[in-house]
Design a protein around this motif. Structure first.
Motif: not given
Length: 298
Positions: A258-279
């Motif tokens: 069921r949906p949850l009431v509230g605009r702030h009920a969210r989470v982020d999805l991100a892509a993470a890599t090594r900062a020095d990986d330039d492959a």
């Protein structure tokens, strides 16, 4: 001996004529003849029998030609492979995912990567917690992580992919399952199934903060490491759960959402890599990933 000497010999041996070989190599005939002589002197064998009319291979020359062809082909293939790797069209890359991305994003992403980058050998690891993903990135076990921020580490680079709404996972027949929407306050007396706590899961911290923001302390009954286990526990009636919306695609019998009431009920999805990986293969993979996320949003 240099590679050019081998190419000179191959041209003469295949043309059986110094003049035609010189034309093929875009060089004059006298220096070509001189270089072949030097090659024979260095080897200490006669490779070619020369006459005024034709050039023939000796037995040693015929055997040498076979080896030379293999050497030059390997050198050419090595150069082509280097160019493909430099262009990001070849290589190996390991992708790790948090639970919800394993079910909602990984299947389409894997198909797209096979189509767009068939020369790259991809491996995938699903149902990983954020700290484990970060450790695997740092150690080089994986090259790309689909995870939930925050991730405070200068050695790792993050790019936001999307924001996902939180929904409520309920056992079928639960008292709240008859409602169109559920408020956080409705969960105050409910026992919760959550992802592992004690700093091991971003989702655990997000759920706790949301409950406290609604004015109550969550009643955690079960902590699990995998999203599939979490939904299975809900389906078994062992509690309710707050999960990212894509988890609904998991389709475990006995669980409903069921949906949850509230605009702030969210989470982020991100892509993470090594900062020095330039492959280059990683850069191309990120392009395919972002295209898949955009297509899903549409």
């Amino acid at each position: 001996m240099e590679l050019r000497h081998l190419r000179y010999f191959q041209a003469v041996a295949e043309e059986r004529h110094f003049g035609r070989a010189a034309d093929r190599l875009h060089m004059a005939q006298p220096p070509l003849s001189q270089q072949i002589r030097r090659l024979e002197e260095e080897l200490g064998v006669t490779l070619l029998r020369r006459s005024t009319r034709k050039v023939e291979l000796t037995a040693a020359g015929d055997a040498y030609l076979g080896r030379v062809r293999g050497i030059l082909a390997a050198v050419d293939e090595a150069g082509e492979e280097a160019h493909r790797i430099d262009a990001g069209l070849e290589g190996r890359l390991v992708v790790g995912c948090v639970g919800s991305a394993t079910y909602s994003l990984l299947p389409a992403l894997a198909r797209a990567l096979r189509e767009e980058l068939p020369g790259v050998d991809f491996a995938f690891r699903g149902e990983m917690l954020v700290p484990d993903l970060a450790d695997a990135l740092r150690s080089g076990v994986i090259d790309l992580a689909l995870l939930r921020p925050p991730l405070d580490d200068a050695a790792l680079s993050l790019r936001l992919l999307r924001r996902e709404r939180l929904i409520v996972a309920l056992p079928e027949g639960h008292r709240l399952a008859s409602r169109e929407r559920v408020r956080l306050a409705d969960l105050e007396q409910e026992e919760l199934v959550v992802h592992a706590g004690r700093g091991r899961s971003v989702m655990y911290d997000a759920v706790v903060q949301l409950c406290r923001g609604a004015g109550f302390e969550p009643r955690v009954r079960h902590e699990v490491a995998e999203t599939s286990t979490l939904v299975t526990f809900v389906a078994a009636g062992l509690g309710v759960a707050l999960v990212p919306e894509p988890v609904a695609a998991l389709g475990v019998a006995g669980a409903t959402y069921r949906p949850l009431v509230g605009r702030h009920a969210r989470v982020d999805l991100a892509a993470a890599t090594r900062a020095d990986d330039d492959a280059a293969a990683l850069a191309r993979t990120l392009e395919v990933l972002e295209a898949q996320v955009a297509a899903g949003a549409r």
